[in-house]
Write an enzyme that holds these catalytic residues in place. Sequence first.
Site, PDB file in Angstrom:
ATOM      1  N   ALA A 270      13.722 -28.254  -2.103  1.00 35.22           N
ATOM      2  CA  ALA A 270      13.841 -29.524  -1.407  1.00 35.22           C
ATOM      3  C   ALA A 270      13.137 -30.613  -2.211  1.00 35.22           C
ATOM      4  O   ALA A 270      12.388 -30.330  -3.159  1.00 35.22           O
ATOM      5  CB  ALA A 270      13.232 -29.409  -0.012  1.00 35.22           C
TER       6      ALA A 270
ATOM      7  N   GLN B  15      10.580 -32.391  -1.727  1.00 40.54           N
ATOM      8  CA  GLN B  15       9.123 -32.250  -1.789  1.00 40.54           C
ATOM      9  C   GLN B  15       8.689 -30.797  -1.998  1.00 40.54           C
ATOM     10  O   GLN B  15       7.630 -30.374  -1.537  1.00 40.54           O
ATOM     11  CB  GLN B  15       8.494 -32.814  -0.523  1.00 40.54           C
ATOM     12  CG  GLN B  15       8.443 -34.335  -0.479  1.00 40.54           C
ATOM     13  CD  GLN B  15       7.450 -34.913  -1.465  1.00 40.54           C
ATOM     14  OE1 GLN B  15       6.535 -34.240  -1.942  1.00 40.54           O
ATOM     15  NE2 GLN B  15       7.619 -36.194  -1.802  1.00 40.54           N
ATOM     16  N   SER B  16       9.480 -30.038  -2.725  1.00 46.56           N
ATOM     17  CA  SER B  16       9.211 -28.616  -2.934  1.00 46.56           C
ATOM     18  C   SER B  16       7.905 -28.366  -3.685  1.00 46.56           C
ATOM     19  O   SER B  16       7.682 -28.891  -4.776  1.00 46.56           O
ATOM     20  CB  SER B  16      10.367 -28.007  -3.738  1.00 46.56           C
ATOM     21  OG  SER B  16      10.038 -26.731  -4.238  1.00 46.56           O
ATOM     22  N   ASN B  17       7.040 -27.526  -3.096  1.00 50.73           N
ATOM     23  CA  ASN B  17       5.829 -27.079  -3.789  1.00 50.73           C
ATOM     24  C   ASN B  17       6.188 -26.175  -4.970  1.00 50.73           C
ATOM     25  O   ASN B  17       5.553 -26.223  -6.024  1.00 50.73           O
ATOM     26  CB  ASN B  17       4.919 -26.318  -2.826  1.00 50.73           C
ATOM     27  CG  ASN B  17       4.394 -27.184  -1.716  1.00 50.73           C
ATOM     28  OD1 ASN B  17       3.877 -28.278  -1.941  1.00 50.73           O
ATOM     29  ND2 ASN B  17       4.513 -26.716  -0.480  1.00 50.73           N
TER      30      ASN B  17
ATOM     31  N   ALA C 208       8.850 -26.317  -6.806  1.00 54.26           N
ATOM     32  CA  ALA C 208       9.329 -27.139  -7.918  1.00 54.26           C
ATOM     33  C   ALA C 208       8.164 -27.754  -8.679  1.00 54.26           C
ATOM     34  O   ALA C 208       8.127 -27.733  -9.917  1.00 54.26           O
ATOM     35  CB  ALA C 208      10.260 -28.233  -7.386  1.00 54.26           C
TER      36      ALA C 208
END
Length: 327
Positions: free
Chosen positions: A66, A68-70, A72
């Site tokens: 997503a 705001q992916s952690n 990523a």
Amino acid sequence: MLEGRTPIQRLTRLEQALGCGGCPPIYVKRDDLMGVGGGGNKLRKLEFLIGEALDQGCDTFITTGARQSNHARLSAAASARAGLSCELVLTDTVARDDEAYRRNGNVLLDNLFGAICHRRPGNIDALAVAQERAGQLSVKGRRAYVVGSGGSSPLGCLGYVLCAEEIMAQELELGLRFGRIIVPNGSSGTHAGLAAGMKAAGDEPGRIESFTVLASIERARAVTTDLAARTLALIDPATAFVGGDIVVADGQLGEGYGVPTDAMFEAVRLVARSEGLLLDPVYGGKAFAGLIAAIREGEWRNEEPVLFVMTGGLPGLFAYEPAFRCD
């Protein structure tokens, strides 16, 4: 990525805030304290995934998540540390479009770590986009390693197999045994790896309990059970899970992934104001809200210590600043 074991700490002031007469001893395992990218559980998975990418001679690491992916953000950081280029396929899967969510938090850090970000609508097949991008790079003589959301493949889950061993060793040193070990359940990899590690060690995987924060309870249980079984097959193919080994709880998802709930707000504020610790609003905040609810409702025996795995995600708080804003 890791620099020794992450510590386990007791939250005595939180216990007092919840009512010491009816509150079990509460401990946290600080997987938010790791040396790369701001820390977080995904680094345990990335140790194996980045390692395989390097072993295969890849020059680029591509993953999905997503906006705001952690995962990523930590993929970008770990790639930078390993000398790999990083590309992220980020989808708009959360119904937020304010300035903080679009530009702050993990998004800011993705750019600082040098990742190339491909933003797509929430209804597309992000992994297919990532694989297509890998093909484009191949034409140019590059070699990309592609992994799906959360890094939650059986290989990535081996990071939490090792974490299970770590927790059991720390229990011996502390002279206690946790009746429950609580984790958030998004892409299911943390729970699956811990359960596989416990099962392979002859311990009780059923004491790992997760709260789903992404999928419906039916899908979360099915995905976690399948992923745990495939992870266990890598390390102990002669062993299998039985009924009751995989415990996934409902009740904290709210309206959906990344959508704040009142219980999450209370949990984040209570832990911050009693212990000075920061939970993220998407994963840890909702799972800890489940822990608090179970204690208040008297579901857990008072004498059994509880361990909560703090999976990181601090940058997400800044992305949700408007939601936390005090009037």
